[in-house]
Write an enzyme that holds these catalytic residues in place. Structure first.
Site, PDB file in Angstrom:
ATOM      1  N   GLU A 192     -48.682 -60.815  -6.107  1.00 57.42           N
ATOM      2  CA  GLU A 192     -48.279 -59.321  -7.153  1.00 57.42           C
ATOM      3  C   GLU A 192     -48.493 -58.462  -5.845  1.00 57.42           C
ATOM      4  OE1 GLU A 192     -49.528 -58.859 -10.771  1.00 57.42           O
ATOM      5  OE2 GLU A 192     -48.914 -60.383 -11.471  1.00 57.42           O
ATOM      6  N   TYR A 218     -54.986 -63.155 -16.844  1.00 63.51           N
ATOM      7  CA  TYR A 218     -56.300 -64.425 -17.330  1.00 63.51           C
ATOM      8  C   TYR A 218     -56.740 -65.867 -16.941  1.00 63.51           C
ATOM      9  CZ  TYR A 218     -53.451 -63.311 -21.773  1.00 63.51           C
ATOM     10  OH  TYR A 218     -52.527 -62.161 -23.031  1.00 63.51           O
ATOM     11  N   GLY A 219     -56.333 -66.098 -15.396  1.00 65.18           N
ATOM     12  CA  GLY A 219     -56.293 -67.002 -15.195  1.00 65.18           C
ATOM     13  C   GLY A 219     -58.159 -67.166 -14.669  1.00 65.18           C
ATOM     14  N   ASP A 279     -45.784 -64.562 -21.279  1.00 67.94           N
ATOM     15  CA  ASP A 279     -47.490 -64.326 -20.001  1.00 67.94           C
ATOM     16  C   ASP A 279     -47.798 -63.798 -19.376  1.00 67.94           C
ATOM     17  OD1 ASP A 279     -47.660 -66.091 -17.993  1.00 67.94           O
ATOM     18  OD2 ASP A 279     -46.769 -64.195 -16.175  1.00 67.94           O
ATOM     19  N   SER A 280     -48.985 -63.753 -18.760  1.00 66.02           N
ATOM     20  CA  SER A 280     -50.062 -62.816 -18.775  1.00 66.02           C
ATOM     21  C   SER A 280     -49.256 -61.887 -18.927  1.00 66.02           C
ATOM     22  CB  SER A 280     -51.355 -63.125 -17.908  1.00 66.02           C
ATOM     23  OG  SER A 280     -50.687 -63.888 -16.613  1.00 66.02           O
ATOM     24  N   HIS A 331     -46.838 -67.973 -10.502  1.00 67.83           N
ATOM     25  CA  HIS A 331     -46.538 -67.771  -9.287  1.00 67.83           C
ATOM     26  C   HIS A 331     -46.199 -68.167  -8.098  1.00 67.83           C
ATOM     27  CE1 HIS A 331     -48.234 -63.988 -11.916  1.00 67.83           C
ATOM     28  NE2 HIS A 331     -48.675 -63.417 -10.318  1.00 67.83           N
ATOM     29  N   CYS A 336     -49.105 -72.946 -11.854  1.00 67.35           N
ATOM     30  CA  CYS A 336     -49.391 -71.585 -11.867  1.00 67.35           C
ATOM     31  C   CYS A 336     -47.895 -70.839 -11.842  1.00 67.35           C
ATOM     32  CB  CYS A 336     -50.249 -70.762 -11.179  1.00 67.35           C
ATOM     33  SG  CYS A 336     -49.928 -68.887 -11.315  1.00 67.35           S
ATOM     34  N   CYS A 380     -47.078 -68.715 -19.675  1.00 69.63           N
ATOM     35  CA  CYS A 380     -48.839 -69.036 -18.646  1.00 69.63           C
ATOM     36  C   CYS A 380     -49.019 -70.516 -18.494  1.00 69.63           C
ATOM     37  CB  CYS A 380     -48.944 -67.942 -19.315  1.00 69.63           C
ATOM     38  SG  CYS A 380     -51.081 -67.367 -18.589  1.00 69.63           S
TER      39      CYS A 380
HETATM   40  N1  DGL Z   1     -49.383 -66.202 -15.351  1.00 72.49           N
HETATM   41  C1  DGL Z   1     -50.889 -66.889 -14.978  1.00 72.49           C
HETATM   42  C2  DGL Z   1     -50.594 -68.765 -14.667  1.00 72.49           C
HETATM   43  O1  DGL Z   1     -49.916 -68.819 -14.958  1.00 72.49           O
HETATM   44  C3  DGL Z   1     -50.938 -66.271 -13.516  1.00 72.49           C
HETATM   45  C4  DGL Z   1     -51.756 -65.209 -13.392  1.00 72.49           C
HETATM   46  C5  DGL Z   1     -53.371 -65.162 -14.334  1.00 72.49           C
HETATM   47  O2  DGL Z   1     -54.224 -65.510 -13.764  1.00 72.49           O
HETATM   48  O3  DGL Z   1     -52.801 -64.201 -15.239  1.00 72.49           O
HETATM   49  O4  DGL Z   1     -51.953 -69.050 -15.261  1.00 72.49           O
END
Ligand code: DGL
Length: 267
Positions: free
Chosen positions: A154, A38-39, A6-7, A188, A186, A69
């Site tokens: 976060e 990453y989003g 994951d990011s 989160h 996503c 991710c």
């Molecule tokens: N892990 C990213 C996702 O599931 C969310 C956080 C990010 O933007 O990196 O899209």
């Protein structure tokens, strides 16, 4: 080992489901905390970062990697599967969260009106939209980018009334479109599941990709004994991160429900 990428920390939510459904395997988690989010990044950069992470996990001995991710799954998985794997690791596999989630959403949606909440990058990639329509051309898809949710979660602000207001605003178009099924697209967003449920009402199928992907992974391993047989069954877990910030343990607890012993690595 099964690699989970994951990011950042969000993918721990997905890993947690894997550990519950398939505890026997060895897992290696990698969170690219030095480069999250990453989003908001371009396709090119997400592909490059994800390929570096995948490469790192393969060099550590992973046979199978799950991109927990959603942004990486949406923007980079296809390139990695079609271009990178055949050349570098033809015997190994990288899977994502988009396809399992889409299959589950279509199976559970009574009226085929499906909403997708995701990062800006995932929404603009149209991955969920395209994959849903590939499986059912008649499905109605309403996407909603929710760029403020990852930083709010976060920052530990999930209970704040400001978060509730922002969530209400993001959900309004989905509610107006009368979606019967909502994909939390996503890592989160499952943290806000109860708030989302309260705002959208009980008559809604909520699809959390972590749970879904764990069930589909179990199914995948059953259908692919040639892969399953190569996975170690020591029940070990290792947590790699590209940055160790002061809030590491707090966020690890939020997403994983426990503190972790991380190893800092450079990709
Ligand atoms: N892990 C990213 C996702 O599931 C969310 C956080 C990010 O933007 O990196 O899209």
């Amino acid at each position: 080992m099964i690699g989970v990428f994951d990011s950042g920390f969000g993918g721990l939510v997905v890993l947690r489901e894997f550990l519950q459904a398939l505890p026997q395997y060895d897992y290696l988690y990698l969170g690219d905390n030095a480069r999250i989010p990453y989003g908001t990044r371009s396709d090119k950069v997400v592909v490059r970062f994800t390929a570096q992470a995948v490469d790192y996990l393969f060099r550590q001995g992973c046979r199978l990697i799950i991109l927990a991710c959603h942004t990486a799954s949406a923007k980079a998985l296809r390139t990695i599967q079609q271009i990178y794997l055949p050349v570098h690791y033809p015997e190994r596999r990288v899977l994502g969260v988009v396809i399992p989630t889409v299959e589950e959403a279509l199976a559970r949606s009574p009226g085929k009106r499906i909403g997708v909440m995701a990062t800006e990058g995932t929404v603009s990639s149209l991955s969920f939209d395209l994959e849903l329509k590939k499986l059912d051309p008649k499905v109605e898809v309403v996407q909603q980018a929710c760029p403020l949710l990852v930083p709010l979660i976060e920052s530990g602000e999930q209970e704040w009334e400001g978060t509730a207001m922002i969530l209400k605003r993001y959900l309004a178009p989905l509610k107006a479109a009368r979606v019967d099924t909502l994909i939390l697209g996503c890592t989160h967003y499952s943290i806000l599941k109860e708030q989302i449920r309260a705002l959208m009402g009980d008559n809604l199928e909520l699809i959390c990709s972590g749970q879904v992907t764990a069930a589909k992974l179990a199914d995948y391993l059953q259908r692919h004994p040639e892969m399953e047989i190569r996975l170690n069954r020591g029940g070990s877990r290792r947590y790699l991160t590209t940055d160790l910030t002061p809030r590491f343990q707090q966020l690890a607890s939020l997403f994983m429900g426990q503190s972790l012993t991380p190893e800092v690595v450079e990709l």
